[in-house]
Design an enzyme around this catalytic site. Structure first.
Site, short mmCIF file in Angstrom:
data_model
loop_
_atom_site.label_atom_id
_atom_site.label_comp_id
_atom_site.label_asym_id
_atom_site.label_seq_id
_atom_site.Cartn_x
_atom_site.Cartn_y
_atom_site.Cartn_z
N GLU A 39 0.62 -3.87 11.31
CA GLU A 39 0.18 -2.48 11.18
C GLU A 39 1.05 -1.72 12.17
OE1 GLU A 39 -1.88 -1.42 9.00
OE2 GLU A 39 -3.08 -3.17 8.45
N ASN B 72 -3.45 -6.10 -1.68
CA ASN B 72 -3.77 -6.92 -0.52
C ASN B 72 -5.21 -7.47 -0.57
OD1 ASN B 72 -2.74 -8.13 1.78
ND2 ASN B 72 -3.57 -6.54 3.15
N ARG B 73 -5.78 -7.52 -1.76
CA ARG B 73 -7.06 -8.21 -2.01
C ARG B 73 -6.96 -9.06 -3.27
NH1 ARG B 73 -7.12 -5.86 2.00
NH2 ARG B 73 -8.75 -4.61 2.99
N ARG C 291 -3.19 4.25 -2.73
CA ARG C 291 -2.98 2.97 -2.03
C ARG C 291 -2.70 1.81 -2.98
NH1 ARG C 291 -5.65 -0.09 2.44
NH2 ARG C 291 -6.60 -1.98 1.62
N HIS D 115 0.87 -1.18 0.00
CA HIS D 115 0.00 0.00 0.00
C HIS D 115 0.91 1.23 0.00
CE1 HIS D 115 -3.37 -2.55 1.95
NE2 HIS D 115 -3.47 -2.54 0.63
N SER D 116 0.86 1.96 -1.11
CA SER D 116 1.91 2.96 -1.33
C SER D 116 1.84 4.15 -0.38
CB SER D 116 1.86 3.43 -2.78
OG SER D 116 0.54 3.59 -3.25
N ARG D 117 0.69 4.43 0.19
CA ARG D 117 0.61 5.60 1.07
C ARG D 117 1.15 5.33 2.47
NH1 ARG D 117 -5.96 5.84 1.43
NH2 ARG D 117 -6.33 3.94 2.62
N GLU D 118 1.48 4.10 2.76
CA GLU D 118 1.90 3.74 4.11
C GLU D 118 3.42 3.84 4.21
OE1 GLU D 118 -0.13 -0.04 4.54
OE2 GLU D 118 -2.05 0.91 4.07
N TYR E 16 -11.03 -6.68 10.60
CA TYR E 16 -12.21 -6.79 9.75
C TYR E 16 -11.89 -7.86 8.72
CZ TYR E 16 -9.23 -3.30 7.43
OH TYR E 16 -8.15 -2.61 6.93
N HIS F 151 2.60 -2.96 7.06
CA HIS F 151 1.65 -1.90 6.70
C HIS F 151 1.64 -0.85 7.80
CE1 HIS F 151 -0.88 -4.11 3.58
NE2 HIS F 151 -0.09 -5.06 4.03
O1 0X9 Z 1 -6.98 -3.56 4.86
C1 0X9 Z 1 -5.81 -3.92 4.74
O2 0X9 Z 1 -5.34 -4.34 3.69
C2 0X9 Z 1 -4.87 -3.81 5.95
N1 0X9 Z 1 -5.02 -2.57 6.61
S1 0X9 Z 1 -4.45 -1.22 5.89
O3 0X9 Z 1 -4.91 -0.07 6.63
N2 0X9 Z 1 -2.87 -1.22 5.97
O4 0X9 Z 1 -4.86 -1.21 4.53
C3 0X9 Z 1 -5.24 -4.91 6.93
C4 0X9 Z 1 -5.17 -6.27 6.41
C5 0X9 Z 1 -5.17 -7.23 7.51
N3 0X9 Z 1 -5.90 -8.34 7.24
C6 0X9 Z 1 -7.18 -8.51 7.61
N4 0X9 Z 1 -7.85 -7.63 8.28
N5 0X9 Z 1 -7.66 -9.64 7.27
ZN ZN Z 2 -1.87 -1.37 4.21
#
Ligand code: 0X9
Ligand code: ZN
Length: 408
Positions: free
Chosen positions: A371, A242-243, A225, A165-168, A348, A296
């Site tokens: 995180e 990350n999805r 991001r 995630h580039s903004r992090e 979440y 992250h």
């Molecule tokens: O949402 C995300 O990809 C991560 N948070 S962020 O704010 N860095 O974007 C959290 C991913 C962690 N994994 C799960 N919550 N399953």
């Molecule tokens: Zn992230």
């Protein structure tokens, strides 16, 4: 020299980028289940961005009145947590003069990070080497720094990466600090010597170089991001790396809509960046990886699989113990509290995230999402003077994990 001038320009007048003046972040107070569901509906509003669902919601000035009305109607208590996002963005730079020597206490451009990788190779020729695993969508190198000593024996392997995630930004800055500590302490610290004789450690600083460049670009967006690949039938660019992983891709906590920050992509591994990483692991069936870590920001949390479900994984007891070892080691450095747990139930749901694939497909039990700092005061825009402390505590966590696993 030119680089230094350019950098100060970024710092001083980098305002042609998407501007967040007047954007506010609202923080919700305690929420009932029904109120969380009411907030979930806001996930479908393209103009709104949950920095942290369901607690922190960024709202542009044009939407403020209607969002407040909605929250009032649902009896949701909130306060304005960040008055002006642009002020936070601008104040992360310390104003410290930039030097030609790599300074771990400031944020660095993409070019400087690539130069840093080369310099590690030059400074530690017996410990470091470079592995190129492919190219980003816009054709930039996807580079991995390999660190370890050749013992002539089979070694364990560990991987960590940042800036998917580039903004992090602090994820990259703190991880570079960690890699440098590993290299520089090899000859003085018996623990680190042991670590680098036991493990080959792979560090990929910038998983998403196109996005990272965009966050620095005077015409870009400091809040970017996702990747920067185009989406058919949409004017919105990018997929959330990350999805985009294959394991349980497309389930809950990942958007099918390209304009969303959590867009899952048109299919699993649709992004060259995620597939390059996956191919690196799939192409080395004989190398046993014990550790996969994805750094992250923000939230001060360590998260284990699963993301896609609230069910706990079979190996959760082992993970729980290791996460405790890490959070204790982190706490011991600067007294910072990092919480931990399985990511679905703790934070979440997210499907298609890195750690679910590394655990579910690659069988790496110690697959964690970090995180790192902070808990939310500065959010994504952590001031530069916190980079080194963040690096120090996370270095302690990383070393503790490696030694914990390798100790019989
Ligand atoms: O949402 C995300 O990809 C991560 N948070 S962020 O704010 N860095 O974007 C959290 C991913 C962690 N994994 C799960 N919550 N399953
Ligand atoms: Zn992230």
């Amino acid at each position: 020299m030119f680089r230094v001038v350019l950098l100060s320009l970024y710092v001083a007048v980098g305002f042609a980028a998407k501007n967040y003046e007047g954007y506010k972040v609202l923080r919700m107070k305690s929420l009932s289940e029904g109120q969380v569901e009411a907030l979930r509906l806001l996930l479908d509003e393209q103009e709104l961005d949950f920095w942290n669902f369901p607690r922190d919601l960024m709202v542009p000035p044009s939407q403020l009145a209607s969002v407040k009305e909605y929250l009032d109607a649902k009896n949701i208590d909130f306060h304005v947590w960040i008055e002006d996002v642009q002020l936070k963005i601008d104040s992360r730079f310390s104003g410290k003069p930039r030097t030609d020597e790599f300074d771990y206490s400031v944020y660095h451009t993409l070019d400087e990070i690539y130069e840093w990788i080369d310099s590690m190779l030059a400074d530690y020729p017996n410990l470091a080497s470079i592995v190129n695993i492919g190219k980003s969508y816009e054709g930039r190198d996807l580079t991995v720094l390999k660190m370890g000593v050749d013992t002539g024996k089979t070694k364990r392997n560990a991987w960590f990466n940042s800036l998917i995630h580039s903004r992090e930004w602090v994820s990259g800055a703190a991880c570079m600090y960690m890699a440098n500590r590993l290299m520089s302490e090899y000859s003085t610290e018996p623990d680190i010597q042991h670590l680098l004789e036991t493990y080959d450690v792979y560090y990929m600083p910038v998983v998403n170089p196109d996005g990272y460049l965009h966050t620095w670009d005077p015409d870009g967006d400091p809040m970017w991001r996702k990747t920067r690949s185009p989406n058919e039938g949409s004017s919105c660019l990018g997929t959330d790396g990350n999805r985009n992983y294959e394991y349980m891709w497309g389930g809950q906590g990942a958007s099918p809509i390209p304009c969303f920050e959590t867009y899952r992509g048109p299919g699993p591994f649709s992004e060259v960046e995620t597939v390059a990483m996956a191919d690196f692991f799939r192409s080395r069936p004989d190398d046993v990886f014990d550790i996969y870590l994805d750094y992250h920001a923000f939230g001060q949390m360590i998260l284990s699989p699963w993301g896609y479900t609230a069910d706990y994984p079979l190996d959760y007891a082992t993970m729980d113990e290791a996460m405790k070892v890490m959070t204790d080691a982190i706490f011991d450095v600067h007294g910072m509290n990092y919480t931990y747990g399985a990511s679905g139930p703790t934070l979440y749901p997210t499907s298609g995230d890195t750690i679910d694939w590394f655990y579910g497909d690659q069988n790496i039990i110690h697959s964690y999402t970090f995180e790192i700092r902070d808990e939310g005061e500065y959010g994504f825009f952590l001031p530069e003077d916190q980079i080194i402390p963040t690096g120090e505590e996370n270095y302690a966590g990383f070393v503790a994990l490696c030694l914990h696993i390798a100790t019989p």
